[in-house]
Design an enzyme around this catalytic site. Structure first.
Site, short mmCIF file in Angstrom:
data_model
loop_
_atom_site.label_atom_id
_atom_site.label_comp_id
_atom_site.label_asym_id
_atom_site.label_seq_id
_atom_site.Cartn_x
_atom_site.Cartn_y
_atom_site.Cartn_z
N HIS A 41 20.67 21.74 -15.25
CA HIS A 41 20.08 21.97 -16.57
C HIS A 41 18.64 21.44 -16.51
O HIS A 41 18.37 20.46 -15.82
CB HIS A 41 20.90 21.19 -17.60
CG HIS A 41 20.54 21.43 -19.02
ND1 HIS A 41 19.45 20.84 -19.61
CD2 HIS A 41 21.13 22.18 -19.97
CE1 HIS A 41 19.39 21.21 -20.88
NE2 HIS A 41 20.40 22.03 -21.13
N ASP A 51 24.59 13.65 -14.55
CA ASP A 51 24.44 14.28 -15.86
C ASP A 51 25.86 14.61 -16.33
O ASP A 51 26.50 15.54 -15.83
CB ASP A 51 23.59 15.55 -15.70
CG ASP A 51 23.55 16.38 -16.97
OD1 ASP A 51 24.32 16.11 -17.91
OD2 ASP A 51 22.75 17.34 -17.00
N GLN A 76 28.45 17.83 -19.69
CA GLN A 76 29.55 18.79 -19.79
C GLN A 76 30.87 18.25 -19.22
O GLN A 76 31.88 18.97 -19.20
CB GLN A 76 29.20 20.09 -19.06
CG GLN A 76 27.98 20.81 -19.61
CD GLN A 76 28.16 21.33 -21.03
OE1 GLN A 76 29.27 21.37 -21.57
NE2 GLN A 76 27.07 21.74 -21.65
N LYS A 79 28.30 16.89 -28.05
CA LYS A 79 29.14 17.82 -27.28
C LYS A 79 30.58 17.32 -27.19
O LYS A 79 31.40 17.89 -26.47
CB LYS A 79 28.57 18.00 -25.87
CG LYS A 79 27.21 18.73 -25.85
CD LYS A 79 26.78 19.02 -24.42
CE LYS A 79 25.30 19.29 -24.29
NZ LYS A 79 24.90 20.62 -24.76
N CYS A 131 19.06 27.03 -20.46
CA CYS A 131 18.22 25.94 -19.95
C CYS A 131 18.40 25.75 -18.45
O CYS A 131 18.36 24.61 -17.95
CB CYS A 131 18.49 24.61 -20.68
SG CYS A 131 18.23 24.73 -22.43
N1 7TS Z 1 22.78 18.64 -19.14
C1 7TS Z 1 23.68 19.63 -19.23
C2 7TS Z 1 24.56 19.95 -18.07
C3 7TS Z 1 23.80 20.33 -20.44
O1 7TS Z 1 24.69 21.30 -20.53
C4 7TS Z 1 22.95 20.00 -21.52
C5 7TS Z 1 22.95 20.79 -22.81
C6 7TS Z 1 22.05 18.94 -21.38
C7 7TS Z 1 21.99 18.29 -20.16
C8 7TS Z 1 21.16 18.48 -22.47
O2 7TS Z 1 21.90 17.89 -23.49
P1 7TS Z 1 21.18 17.42 -24.85
O3 7TS Z 1 22.32 16.96 -25.70
O4 7TS Z 1 20.26 16.32 -24.49
O5 7TS Z 1 20.48 18.61 -25.38
N2 7TS Z 1 23.40 22.10 -22.65
C9 7TS Z 1 23.32 23.09 -23.53
C10 7TS Z 1 23.86 24.34 -23.28
O6 7TS Z 1 24.44 24.66 -22.26
N3 7TS Z 1 23.63 25.14 -24.34
O7 7TS Z 1 22.95 24.45 -25.25
C11 7TS Z 1 22.75 23.17 -24.77
#
Ligand code: 7TS
Length: 406
Positions: free
Chosen positions: A121, A198, A201, A224, A362
């Site tokens: 990501h 990371d 997920q 999430k 992303c």
């Molecule tokens: N890393 C991964 C693997 C992710 O899926 C996401 C967000 C992030 C980092 C960033 O997370 P945040 O909470 O800091 O924004 N992924 C997604 C997605 O797949 N669709 O919308 C956000």
């Protein structure tokens, strides 16, 4: 685990969208919130709201207890050794940026290597690009197997004694691959590198034990995993966090301030400058309680079953391409329907009340590796059912007909 009974706990899921009962399959972007989380935030604001770590008054100490209580829950949830290792942040992106700014930029030298994968990501890619640029370190990419997974043999030959940092997602938000992070940690450590994971997920969907995995830093987002937006965690081994300088300076994070110099609070507070995200932490604590009550192993098993069912149903649709491994994968399915643009697919599904995400997720380098400009993605959570997958599969068949693919 009864997903229908669980769904009853999520008020937002009981509505019609475009004349159809909502099927929410965009959980990798953000999940919905159960009543207990909404109530915890409401109760906090209705009864306890005050600033933390300063007030001698009753509300101030209640707010501090609520905030620090959430930290204890997060520490237990990850099986970290101490609450000193749990830093509250805005989410995964902020957590990874904190490691890249506070650790990487301060320790990397020219000639050092940072190893990541092209499936990351952007939040686990750009901070390393920037850290490499700032320090003269080299960014090195792991090769991907045909299904997008990373082989340990490739990993072992990519990581060298020059590698100082390895950063990978536990679970890919596009491919659903589950990386062998425990083995990766062993290999990284043998070379003297640290492993940054990371966990955006993985944390919502499986039991995480940072000590058993022996990872050095681990990042995740509350939103999430049934918690509110704006709150997340950076777990770091205490000896690494000790070595790190804060990146935000101001109130809350200081110990002693003089005119020309200051000292910092101890861990983890030296990283939490300014009034923290108190209600967010309270909501995250309630989300952790909720997930633990349902059971992380049960959630994982339910989603694996649903993913297998979705792959079976979607594979039967001619012209539909599914990306990522077919087995041993997380509860999300990324696909394209012939040459129909993913945004068009998602738009037609929305007219049927089905929420999926479309775009590059992303992950622009990964889209290039897949040789597509975008994909559609259905991502499951504990409240999704086989009926939801049936609604998706039936609507995809309709979408295909709509765009003239018989
Ligand atoms: N890393 C991964 C693997 C992710 O899926 C996401 C967000 C992030 C980092 C960033 O997370 P945040 O909470 O800091 O924004 N992924 C997604 C997605 O797949 N669709 O919308 C956000």
């Amino acid at each position: 685990m009864d997903p229908i009974a669980l769904k009853a706990e999520f008020p937002i899921l009981h509505q019609d969208v475009n004349g159809h009962p909502l099927v929410y399959l965009d959980n990798a972007a953000t999940t919905q919130k159960p009543r207990v989380v909404l109530e915890a935030i409401r109760k906090y604001y209705e009864w306890d709201n005050a600033n933390v770590h300063r007030g001698v008054h009753t509300l101030g100490s209640r707010a501090t207890d609520a905030y620090e209580g959430a930290r204890e829950k997060a520490a237990r949830f990850l099986n970290s050794a101490s609450t000193r290792e749990i830093v509250f942040t805005r989410g995964t992106t902020a957590s990874l940026n904190l490691v890249a700014s506070g650790y990487a930029r301060q320790t990397l030298r020219e000639g050092d290597e940072i190893v990541i994968s092209p499936a990351e990501h952007h939040s686990n890619l750009i901070p390393w690009q920037q850290a490499a640029k700032a320090t003269g370190a080299t960014l090195k990419y792991l090769p991907l197997q045909e299904d997008g997974s990373i082989s340990l043999a490739d990993f072992e030959s990519t990581v060298t004694e020059r590698t100082k940092i390895v950063a990978v997602a536990y679970v890919s938000n596009v491919l659903g691959t589950i990386n062998p992070v425990a083995e990766m940690a062993k290999i990284a450590h043998k070379s003297g590198a640290i492993l940054v994971v990371d966990g955006a997920q993985s944390t919502p969907h499986m039991k995480i034990d940072v000590r058993a995995l022996d990872v050095d830093f681990y990042a995740f987002s509350g939103h999430k995993m049934c918690g509110p937006t704006g709150i997340g965690v950076l777990y770091g081994k205490a000896q690494l966090l000790e070595r790190m300088e804060p990146v935000e300076f101001g109130g809350e994070m200081i110990d002693f301030v003089e005119l020309y110099g200051s000292t910092w609070k101890e861990l983890p507070w030296k990283f939490e400058g300014g009034t923290p995200i108190i209600a967010g932490a309270v909501g995250l604590g309630a989300a952790i309680d909720f997930l633990e009550q349902v059971g992380l192993p049960q959630i994982e098993a339910h989603e694996k079953k649903l993913a297998a069912y979705a792959i079976e149903r979607l594979s039967a649709i001619e012209g539909l391409t599914i990306y990522g491994p077919k087995q041993e994968r997380a509860g999300l399915v990324t696909f394209n329907l012939g040459d129909v643009h993913a945004h068009d697919v998602a738009t037609v599904l929305d007219t049927e009340g089905i929420a999926v995400r479309a775009g590059h997720h992303c992950c622009q380098p990964l889209m290039r590796w897949l040789q597509v400009s975008s994909t559609a993605r259905a991502s499951m959570y504990l409240y999704n059912t086989e009926q939801d997958v049936d609604r998706l599969a039936d609507a995809l068949v309709k979408t295909k007909e709509f765009f003239g693919h018989e």
